[in-house]
Design an enzyme around this catalytic site. Sequence first.
Site, PDB file in Angstrom:
ATOM      1  N   ASP A 296      -5.429   3.486  -0.937  1.00  0.00           N
ATOM      2  CA  ASP A 296      -4.221   2.747  -1.320  1.00  0.00           C
ATOM      3  C   ASP A 296      -3.845   3.075  -2.758  1.00  0.00           C
ATOM      4  O   ASP A 296      -4.637   2.849  -3.681  1.00  0.00           O
ATOM      5  CB  ASP A 296      -4.472   1.249  -1.170  1.00  0.00           C
TER       6      ASP A 296
ATOM      7  N   HIS B  86      -0.379   2.502   1.599  1.00  0.00           N
ATOM      8  CA  HIS B  86      -0.387   1.142   1.076  1.00  0.00           C
ATOM      9  C   HIS B  86      -0.558   0.168   2.225  1.00  0.00           C
ATOM     10  O   HIS B  86       0.363  -0.081   2.996  1.00  0.00           O
ATOM     11  CB  HIS B  86       0.921   0.892   0.334  1.00  0.00           C
TER      12      HIS B  86
ATOM     13  N   SER C 156       0.173  -6.839  -0.042  1.00  0.00           N
ATOM     14  CA  SER C 156       0.432  -6.449  -1.419  1.00  0.00           C
ATOM     15  C   SER C 156       0.530  -7.701  -2.307  1.00  0.00           C
ATOM     16  O   SER C 156      -0.403  -8.492  -2.342  1.00  0.00           O
ATOM     17  CB  SER C 156       1.693  -5.586  -1.463  1.00  0.00           C
TER      18      SER C 156
END
Length: 514
Positions: free
Chosen positions: A453, A483, A227
């Site tokens: 995602d 995610h 991320s």
Amino acid sequence: MPSLLRLRAAALTATAVLLSAVLAGCGDDAEDQDLTQQELSWKDCPTPSDAQGGGAAPSPLPDGGAWQCATMKAPLDWDAPQGDTISLELIRARTTGDAGERIGSLIFNFGGPGLSGVTTLPGFGDAFETLRTRYDLVSFDPRGVGRSNPVLCENDQQLDAYFQQDATPDDGAERTELLESTTEFNDACEQNSKKILPHVRTTDAARDLDLMRQVLGDGKLHYFGFSYGTELGGVYAHLFPKRVGRAVFDAVVDPTQSSEQGSLGQAKGFQLALDNFAEDCVSKTEECPIGDTAQDVKDRIATLLRDLDRKPITGVFPRELTQTAATNGIVQALYSQDLWEYLTEGLQQAYDGDGSTLMLLSDSMNGRSENGEYDNSSAAHTAISCADAKPRYDTAYVQRKLPEFRAASALFGDYLAWGMIGCTDWAVAGAADHPDVSAPGSAPILVVGNTGDPATPYEGARAMVNALGKGVGVELTYRGQGHGAYDSKNKCVQGAVNGYLLDGKVPRTGTVCT
């Protein structure tokens, strides 16, 4: 409300069972200061601090060994490296392999920005045990996070009110209230954390990474970023391209986007995740308990949120489930397909007047423990994001943009559009419109994008590959949900990542895993 660029692997697990120029210009090691020669004193990890989220010390490793923690000193201001220092908290698990097979340390950043790597890495359990055969697994609390000179803003009671506010105002009075609440939060950050706020940019954290590499004794940085951690890794590669070892970016931030474009992309991403959740529910052999069709599921959720805007329901005593808390809880559950069953259960309960499960999901997103105490992830997230991003958006600007956001997502558009005011009147100017990750001369970086995602939409992976530059980014696609990709346990993804990190085998760019 802060934007939603975060990865809460440990928090998701918990819920399921209840993010200048001194070194950029010359690229020299900081060998003129004693900090590169410091020796870390590794000891058994203490119980997490309040800013880390509290709770118990990490459980033993799968082989029965203990996690070890240490403190590393770094310059407060990398433009004045001989000045004041700050303390950065590290955690490691020593390699299980033979000394001759050891590659070095593999450093993890789990995103946010604002997540504690010291508490998150142990939360993955045995997910990285294969990588541990040739690496010491290392993570850290970035500056401003957890035990590393944490940014502190409002207290627990104030945060309860802050997260209960109406984050999608419908009229002038509600807009004023939201702006005033945001200003109060930001003022509290400046009052309580004035010294650290100018020094929590991603470029600062990247220089900390390079110091960490040297202190750990590695000639190259071996890195696994998730991320926001992909943005940090990209910035590191830009500043120190010749020092990149084996690196993997998973759940990839689009480095070419402004904060507004990122928020709009998330509106589309979470809408896609909601669409997939609804389709999944009605496609099961058993009757979907929250709607007869996928559209019916989404219509009922929209009705619930409109009703909560008018009249909240019982949440987790003494708090009520507001429209904002419910939206936040839905978003949290869409981060991982493993949480879809809890979202279904939470919606069923909410339709019957019980908002407790959606409230617990919302609490997990906000870093609130069962005893009502908050970690500092939201404060750190705001501080890092606002120090990085130059744009500042006011309420008039957001109002003009609402149609575009609503077109992207009827359910999440307002929520994410209004989140753009989070840096209004922030005490520190933002550094740039978007990060620079160009890294000519870097070793290959494996960039993993997930087509489902919600928080870092799939298109960001290709943008990262292009921005890193020719011959650097190697794109790998996972056709999945949630995610990130590595933690999905998909054998194709894990085989490609492990093959690169352990044996240096670079996958063919464009490889697709299903």
